[in-house]
Scaffold this motif. Structure first.
Motif, PDB file in Angstrom:
ATOM      1  N   VAL A  26     -22.687 -64.199 -30.998  1.00 31.97           N
ATOM      2  CA  VAL A  26     -23.649 -64.222 -29.903  1.00 31.97           C
ATOM      3  C   VAL A  26     -24.847 -65.044 -30.360  1.00 31.97           C
ATOM      4  N   LYS A  27     -25.285 -66.001 -29.536  1.00 33.69           N
ATOM      5  CA  LYS A  27     -26.399 -66.865 -29.904  1.00 33.69           C
ATOM      6  C   LYS A  27     -27.751 -66.219 -29.627  1.00 33.69           C
ATOM      7  N   PHE A  28     -27.859 -65.530 -28.493  1.00 31.33           N
ATOM      8  CA  PHE A  28     -29.132 -64.902 -28.154  1.00 31.33           C
ATOM      9  C   PHE A  28     -28.917 -63.729 -27.213  1.00 31.33           C
ATOM     10  N   ILE A  29     -29.901 -62.842 -27.186  1.00 29.94           N
ATOM     11  CA  ILE A  29     -29.957 -61.720 -26.244  1.00 29.94           C
ATOM     12  C   ILE A  29     -31.331 -61.790 -25.588  1.00 29.94           C
ATOM     13  N   THR A  30     -31.355 -61.839 -24.269  1.00 29.88           N
ATOM     14  CA  THR A  30     -32.620 -61.879 -23.541  1.00 29.88           C
ATOM     15  C   THR A  30     -32.859 -60.517 -22.898  1.00 29.88           C
ATOM     16  N   LEU A  31     -34.015 -59.939 -23.181  1.00 33.33           N
ATOM     17  CA  LEU A  31     -34.403 -58.659 -22.593  1.00 33.33           C
ATOM     18  C   LEU A  31     -35.622 -58.849 -21.717  1.00 33.33           C
ATOM     19  N   GLU A  32     -35.609 -58.210 -20.567  1.00 31.84           N
ATOM     20  CA  GLU A  32     -36.808 -58.125 -19.744  1.00 31.84           C
ATOM     21  C   GLU A  32     -37.497 -56.818 -20.108  1.00 31.84           C
ATOM     22  N   VAL A  33     -38.766 -56.915 -20.461  1.00 31.49           N
ATOM     23  CA  VAL A  33     -39.543 -55.746 -20.869  1.00 31.49           C
ATOM     24  C   VAL A  33     -40.694 -55.585 -19.898  1.00 31.49           C
ATOM     25  N   GLY A  34     -40.745 -54.462 -19.216  1.00 30.18           N
ATOM     26  CA  GLY A  34     -41.826 -54.195 -18.286  1.00 30.18           C
ATOM     27  C   GLY A  34     -43.152 -54.049 -19.003  1.00 30.18           C
ATOM     28  N   ASP A  35     -44.175 -54.674 -18.438  1.00 32.57           N
ATOM     29  CA  ASP A  35     -45.488 -54.605 -19.091  1.00 32.57           C
ATOM     30  C   ASP A  35     -46.087 -53.206 -19.044  1.00 32.57           C
ATOM     31  N   GLU A  36     -45.531 -52.333 -18.216  1.00 39.38           N
ATOM     32  CA  GLU A  36     -45.991 -50.947 -18.165  1.00 39.38           C
ATOM     33  C   GLU A  36     -44.985 -49.988 -18.809  1.00 39.38           C
ATOM     34  N   SER A  37     -43.976 -50.547 -19.449  1.00 39.06           N
ATOM     35  CA  SER A  37     -42.988 -49.692 -20.116  1.00 39.06           C
ATOM     36  C   SER A  37     -43.607 -49.134 -21.399  1.00 39.06           C
ATOM     37  N   SER A  38     -42.896 -48.243 -22.011  1.00 38.96           N
ATOM     38  CA  SER A  38     -43.401 -47.663 -23.260  1.00 38.96           C
ATOM     39  C   SER A  38     -42.902 -48.445 -24.470  1.00 38.96           C
ATOM     40  N   TYR A  39     -42.303 -49.620 -24.245  1.00 35.15           N
ATOM     41  CA  TYR A  39     -41.782 -50.436 -25.340  1.00 35.15           C
ATOM     42  C   TYR A  39     -42.792 -51.495 -25.743  1.00 35.15           C
ATOM     43  N   VAL A  40     -43.011 -51.615 -27.035  1.00 31.91           N
ATOM     44  CA  VAL A  40     -43.979 -52.565 -27.576  1.00 31.91           C
ATOM     45  C   VAL A  40     -43.208 -53.799 -28.054  1.00 31.91           C
ATOM     46  N   PRO A  41     -43.435 -54.958 -27.414  1.00 28.93           N
ATOM     47  CA  PRO A  41     -42.702 -56.163 -27.798  1.00 28.93           C
ATOM     48  C   PRO A  41     -42.765 -56.472 -29.294  1.00 28.93           C
ATOM     49  N   TYR A  42     -43.898 -56.266 -29.912  1.00 25.97           N
ATOM     50  CA  TYR A  42     -44.044 -56.526 -31.350  1.00 25.97           C
ATOM     51  C   TYR A  42     -43.002 -55.740 -32.139  1.00 25.97           C
ATOM     52  N   TYR A  43     -42.832 -54.446 -31.812  1.00 24.16           N
ATOM     53  CA  TYR A  43     -41.874 -53.615 -32.537  1.00 24.16           C
ATOM     54  C   TYR A  43     -40.431 -53.977 -32.181  1.00 24.16           C
ATOM     55  N   LEU A  44     -40.186 -54.370 -30.940  1.00 20.61           N
ATOM     56  CA  LEU A  44     -38.846 -54.819 -30.577  1.00 20.61           C
ATOM     57  C   LEU A  44     -38.448 -56.022 -31.440  1.00 20.61           C
ATOM     58  N   GLU A  45     -39.353 -56.963 -31.581  1.00 18.96           N
ATOM     59  CA  GLU A  45     -39.075 -58.151 -32.387  1.00 18.96           C
ATOM     60  C   GLU A  45     -38.928 -57.797 -33.872  1.00 18.96           C
ATOM     61  N   LYS A  46     -39.800 -56.950 -34.364  1.00 21.63           N
ATOM     62  CA  LYS A  46     -39.796 -56.590 -35.780  1.00 21.63           C
ATOM     63  C   LYS A  46     -38.548 -55.790 -36.163  1.00 21.63           C
ATOM     64  N   LEU A  47     -38.068 -54.927 -35.271  1.00 26.97           N
ATOM     65  CA  LEU A  47     -36.942 -54.052 -35.576  1.00 26.97           C
ATOM     66  C   LEU A  47     -35.583 -54.636 -35.193  1.00 26.97           C
ATOM     67  N   PHE A  48     -35.567 -55.737 -34.473  1.00 26.56           N
ATOM     68  CA  PHE A  48     -34.306 -56.328 -34.031  1.00 26.56           C
ATOM     69  C   PHE A  48     -33.363 -56.649 -35.197  1.00 26.56           C
ATOM     70  N   PRO A  49     -33.841 -57.258 -36.296  1.00 25.61           N
ATOM     71  CA  PRO A  49     -32.928 -57.517 -37.420  1.00 25.61           C
ATOM     72  C   PRO A  49     -32.247 -56.254 -37.953  1.00 25.61           C
ATOM     73  N   THR A  50     -32.936 -55.143 -37.948  1.00 23.90           N
ATOM     74  CA  THR A  50     -32.341 -53.882 -38.398  1.00 23.90           C
ATOM     75  C   THR A  50     -31.257 -53.431 -37.421  1.00 23.90           C
ATOM     76  N   ALA A  51     -31.499 -53.588 -36.121  1.00 20.37           N
ATOM     77  CA  ALA A  51     -30.532 -53.161 -35.109  1.00 20.37           C
ATOM     78  C   ALA A  51     -29.239 -53.964 -35.182  1.00 20.37           C
ATOM     79  N   ILE A  52     -29.331 -55.261 -35.462  1.00 18.49           N
ATOM     80  CA  ILE A  52     -28.108 -56.063 -35.487  1.00 18.49           C
ATOM     81  C   ILE A  52     -27.311 -55.877 -36.782  1.00 18.49           C
ATOM     82  N   GLU A  53     -27.923 -55.290 -37.794  1.00 20.63           N
ATOM     83  CA  GLU A  53     -27.193 -55.015 -39.041  1.00 20.63           C
ATOM     84  C   GLU A  53     -25.989 -54.113 -38.805  1.00 20.63           C
ATOM     85  N   PHE A  54     -26.049 -53.265 -37.794  1.00 21.72           N
ATOM     86  CA  PHE A  54     -24.975 -52.312 -37.505  1.00 21.72           C
ATOM     87  C   PHE A  54     -23.778 -52.982 -36.826  1.00 21.72           C
ATOM     88  N   TYR A  55     -23.946 -54.225 -36.364  1.00 25.32           N
ATOM     89  CA  TYR A  55     -22.890 -54.931 -35.630  1.00 25.32           C
ATOM     90  C   TYR A  55     -22.742 -56.358 -36.156  1.00 25.32           C
TER      91      TYR A  55
END
Length: 80
Positions: A26-55
């Motif tokens: 897979v070359k890329f994954i695009t996520l739409e993140v709501g600006d009022e969601s409880s998800y912090v883009p900084y942490y999504l980016e920082k933790l993404f390498p850890t998440a893909i280690e499982f796959y």
């Protein structure tokens, strides 16, 4: 930090979709993140390498984030 949990589910979904469609890397994954969601883009980016280690079968895709209005988080696109 619930970002890692949601990223693991996103990557799991992508891995299952890729396998079901006989797609290797897979070359890329695009996520739409709501600006009022409880998800912090900084942490999504920082933790993404850890998440893909499982796959390792999907390779090392790039994470692309798109900020949108509202509270949602959804997979917008997957590049093969």
């Amino acid at each position: 930090m619930h970002e890692l949990g949601v990223l693991r589910h996103v990557v799991m979904t992508v891995a299952r979709t890729a396998k079901a469609n006989n797609i290797g890397k897979v070359k890329f994954i695009t996520l739409e993140v709501g600006d009022e969601s409880s998800y912090v883009p900084y942490y999504l980016e920082k933790l993404f390498p850890t998440a893909i280690e499982f796959y390792p079968e999907i390779g090392t895709p790039e994470l692309r984030l798109i900020n949108v209005a509202g509270k949602k988080l959804q997979i917008k696109d997957i590049g093969y």
